[in-house]
Design an enzyme around this catalytic site. Sequence first.
Site, PDB file in Angstrom:
ATOM      1  N   TYR A  41       0.925  -1.188  -0.188  1.00  0.00           N
ATOM      2  CA  TYR A  41       0.017   0.086  -0.025  1.00  0.00           C
ATOM      3  C   TYR A  41       0.739   1.353  -0.167  1.00  0.00           C
ATOM      4  O   TYR A  41       1.893   1.381   0.593  1.00  0.00           O
ATOM      5  CB  TYR A  41      -1.016   0.046   1.328  1.00  0.00           C
ATOM      6  CG  TYR A  41      -2.063   1.218   1.178  1.00  0.00           C
ATOM      7  CD1 TYR A  41      -2.968   0.910   0.320  1.00  0.00           C
ATOM      8  CD2 TYR A  41      -1.718   2.269   1.877  1.00  0.00           C
ATOM      9  CE1 TYR A  41      -3.663   2.225   0.141  1.00  0.00           C
ATOM     10  CE2 TYR A  41      -2.592   3.527   1.812  1.00  0.00           C
ATOM     11  CZ  TYR A  41      -3.431   3.367   1.121  1.00  0.00           C
ATOM     12  OH  TYR A  41      -4.376   4.360   0.813  1.00  0.00           O
ATOM     13  N   TRP A  82       0.945   5.581  -1.973  1.00  0.00           N
ATOM     14  CA  TRP A  82       0.557   6.344  -3.055  1.00  0.00           C
ATOM     15  C   TRP A  82       1.504   6.322  -4.106  1.00  0.00           C
ATOM     16  O   TRP A  82       1.278   6.776  -5.325  1.00  0.00           O
ATOM     17  CB  TRP A  82       0.347   7.869  -2.752  1.00  0.00           C
ATOM     18  CG  TRP A  82      -0.783   7.949  -2.080  1.00  0.00           C
ATOM     19  CD1 TRP A  82      -1.823   7.237  -1.460  1.00  0.00           C
ATOM     20  CD2 TRP A  82      -2.051   9.188  -2.547  1.00  0.00           C
ATOM     21  NE1 TRP A  82      -2.995   7.742  -1.327  1.00  0.00           N
ATOM     22  CE2 TRP A  82      -3.115   8.794  -2.008  1.00  0.00           C
ATOM     23  CE3 TRP A  82      -1.744  10.247  -3.395  1.00  0.00           C
ATOM     24  CZ2 TRP A  82      -4.504   9.838  -2.019  1.00  0.00           C
ATOM     25  CZ3 TRP A  82      -2.833  11.109  -3.343  1.00  0.00           C
ATOM     26  CH2 TRP A  82      -4.035  10.848  -2.893  1.00  0.00           C
TER      27      TRP A  82
END
Length: 750
Positions: A113, A115
């Site tokens: 996980y 960005w």
Amino acid sequence: MTAEAGRQTKVTSSHWGAFEVDVEGDRIVATRPFAPDPHPSAIPAILPAAVHHSSRVRRPAIRRGWLERRARDGRGSDDFVELPWDEALDIAARELDRVRRTHGNGAIFGGSYGWGSAGRFHHAQSQVHRFLNASGGYVASFGSYSTGCAQAIMPHVFGGDFLKLLYEHQDGWPVICAHTETLVMFGGVNAKNAQVSMGGVSEHDTLDWFGKFADKGMYRVNIGPQRSDAPEGCDWLPLRPASDSALMLALAHVLEHEGLSDRDFLARCTTGFDRFRAYLMGESDGQPKSPDWAAPLCGVEPGAIRALARRMATTRTFITVAWSLQRGEHGEQPYWMSAVLAGMLGQIGLPGGGVGYGYGAIGGVGKSLKGLRGVTLSQGENPVKAMIPVARIGDMLRNPGQLYDFNGRRGPYPDIRLIYWAGGNPFHHHQDLNALHEAWAKPETIIVNEPWWTATAKRADIVFPATTPYEREDIGRTNLDDYLFHMPQLIPPVGEARDDYAIFAGLAERMGLGEVFTGGRSAAEWIAQLYQEYREMAAAEGVEVPDLEALKACNWVRLPIRTEGPNQTLFAPFREDPEAHPLQTPSGRIEIFSEVIAGFGYDDCPGHPVWLPPREWLGAATGAAPLHLVSPQPGDKLHSQLESALADVPGARPVILVIQSDDAAARGIETGDLLRVFNARGACRARARVTGAIRQGVVALPTGAWFGDPGGNLDPHGNPNVLTPDVGTSRLGQGCSAHTALVEVARLEE
Ligand SMILES: Nc1nc2c(c(=O)[nH]1)N[C@H]1C(S)=C(S)[C@@H](COP(=O)(O)OP(=O)(O)OC[C@H]3O[C@@H](n4cnc5c(=O)[nH]c(N)nc54)[C@H](O)[C@@H]3O)O[C@H]1N2
Ligand SMILES: Nc1nc2c(c(=O)[nH]1)N[C@H]1C(S)=C(S)[C@@H](COP(=O)(O)OP(=O)(O)OC[C@H]3O[C@@H](n4cnc5c(=O)[nH]c(N)nc54)[C@H](O)[C@@H]3O)O[C@H]1N2
Ligand SMILES: [Mo]
């Protein structure tokens, strides 16, 4: 490109928007705002220092203890041995092969996980997933830290996919501007957060919309612990964190008690109101959820609750709910309850009425655009079906084989032997970092691709240096924005950094999967291919985009997909005719009571929304931990990205903790003082900002700092996740509970 005296300037795109970059030789020397952006983000200013920072990973590196004896201890404290690319790739490929052959691909965690960066081909998560799929699959993760709990609960309430509702169907700002009279913002609408958006936001326009709302005389109220969560000029109801569902219940109670509920809407468009009503009015448990009941829980006066409920019932009212409300234990309840409250008001499906989620959370929410998808790289099929709710990684590592509940399913946590992370920083983002540090010692091998020596890279066994977007060519285009960018390579790779694509191609080749992963294409060929597919798709939707060479020449274009007028109202056809346009719920209607959820038998998420206090909040404050800590997103950065540059700015670290004036005075704290923020889980340093703009009893410490010191002593930079608990929101959502934490604060002598 403009060039003067050896300096070149190009526009590139990022999650925090487009900006101009000045390059001299092989260095980025400055950045400047993107001309069409009315309120550009200041984040690019720190970029040149970060890109060339000494904390860049320059060569492939392997942790000494792992290299010499496959030791699992020493992560975070061992030194690293730098190796040539070929040797490091050989070692990593052999290890990946060993693990998948010995334990199966279900022993590889690739949830990965984070960005990463905005460019669409070099999107690190897509790359790592594509690579792991090509090599037999991996344990994936469900949902996000942003909205994981909502993604689980809301499909039971409204049906369908919550992210589609959020990004494709909610009322745009123009609709709200034209129709809404009362804007009730739980958790605010935060222009500082709207600075960023996944894949980019080229015109930051949130503040302009609020200017228009003010000009129109729209009543705007921010309900939450911090005044600064909404633009200036809005009313503020200072709320105790985690008590939103109590306040929403009391608002609902006033509607029902005073005959203001929309009976017709409830009968036509919802199911289960009667069973909920018995709880609301106290018929099922002897406790009416009246304003007098709610006031001591949420800290809002009964008179203010009644006045707000009447205003909401008599004007066109739009309720917005920040994502932060579900990033806390029992986050399912305020989300579900907001839908029930909106249902009782009966304005769902009317323009500028009803409820919406995440306005201001990212810049793309509220943009009024014709649906046109972005550019995406296919990740292939994952043969491994096991997946975990994303924020349960700590539990997974600690408890292999243990059964756990998630949204009606019960299954064992997988037994993970190898972790591969690319484009995220779990030692920034996960809760209870000291506990994660312990759990992190369990897998046999951890591989990380990273441009910088983050706390996660320092805790890996094999670290591959990744390029940043400025060191490679890409395309910038997301469905949440109306600009399209060619992102040129601006500088050569720093050190020996390689693109994630090249790293995975190198591994795949060694594992005999080169062709499967690369499809025989170079990065430039992939970009050309993806862009061509995008052009054809856009043409089919009636949108002309330039060919790649033309886009390269002009650098960026604005696509004619903005819908200036009010065009879109969530659930309008459903409201019009619920029989003809049913929702994708079991009843086809908004589920105020859910038989499905009731059937799960969860005491922490029963069949209709209820008031359920979290384990840590002001109602459970103790002498040792009397203050509620909220840990919002940082205003000056995106998460932990570019941290090295900020960490070098004198006075920027440790992070600023916002504390209320009386709370500060009681502890002898003044603005600028160095602090110790602590609870039983850990401690960090912070610097005080004393203010009246936060509710008494609440302190706010933003995320963003790199985690420094393992062992629970004193994280020097101020990462709040040494303090937050690693618990799921409930057995239903299993989301991240970052906003659930009690702490104490004390001055530190300098
Ligand atoms: N500049 C910048 N912008 C960002 C990001 C970033 O890193 N930097 N990250 C982006 C990402 S990934 C996300 S998911 C979004 C997150 O968007 P949100 O979830 O909306 O944002 P947060 O900053 O977590 O929280 C916003 C505010 O909610 C309030 N709050 C906390 N708990 C409660 C509660 O129980 N009730 C109420 N009523 N209010 C509460 C706090 O005062 C906090 O300031 O932001 C995005 N935007
Ligand atoms: N206490 C608390 N904790 C929270 C939250 C909160 O509200 N409170 N919010 C949560 C939320 S909503 C989120 S989204 C997470 C944020 O989650 P994080 O994982 O912390 O997000 P980023 O810092 O964006 O991580 C991206 C990483 O990828 C690296 N990177 C960038 N580009 C590339 C690339 O091209 N290739 C590779 N290989 N790497 C790259 C960056 O250097 C960085 O280390 O934090 C969560 N944690
Ligand atoms: Mo997020």
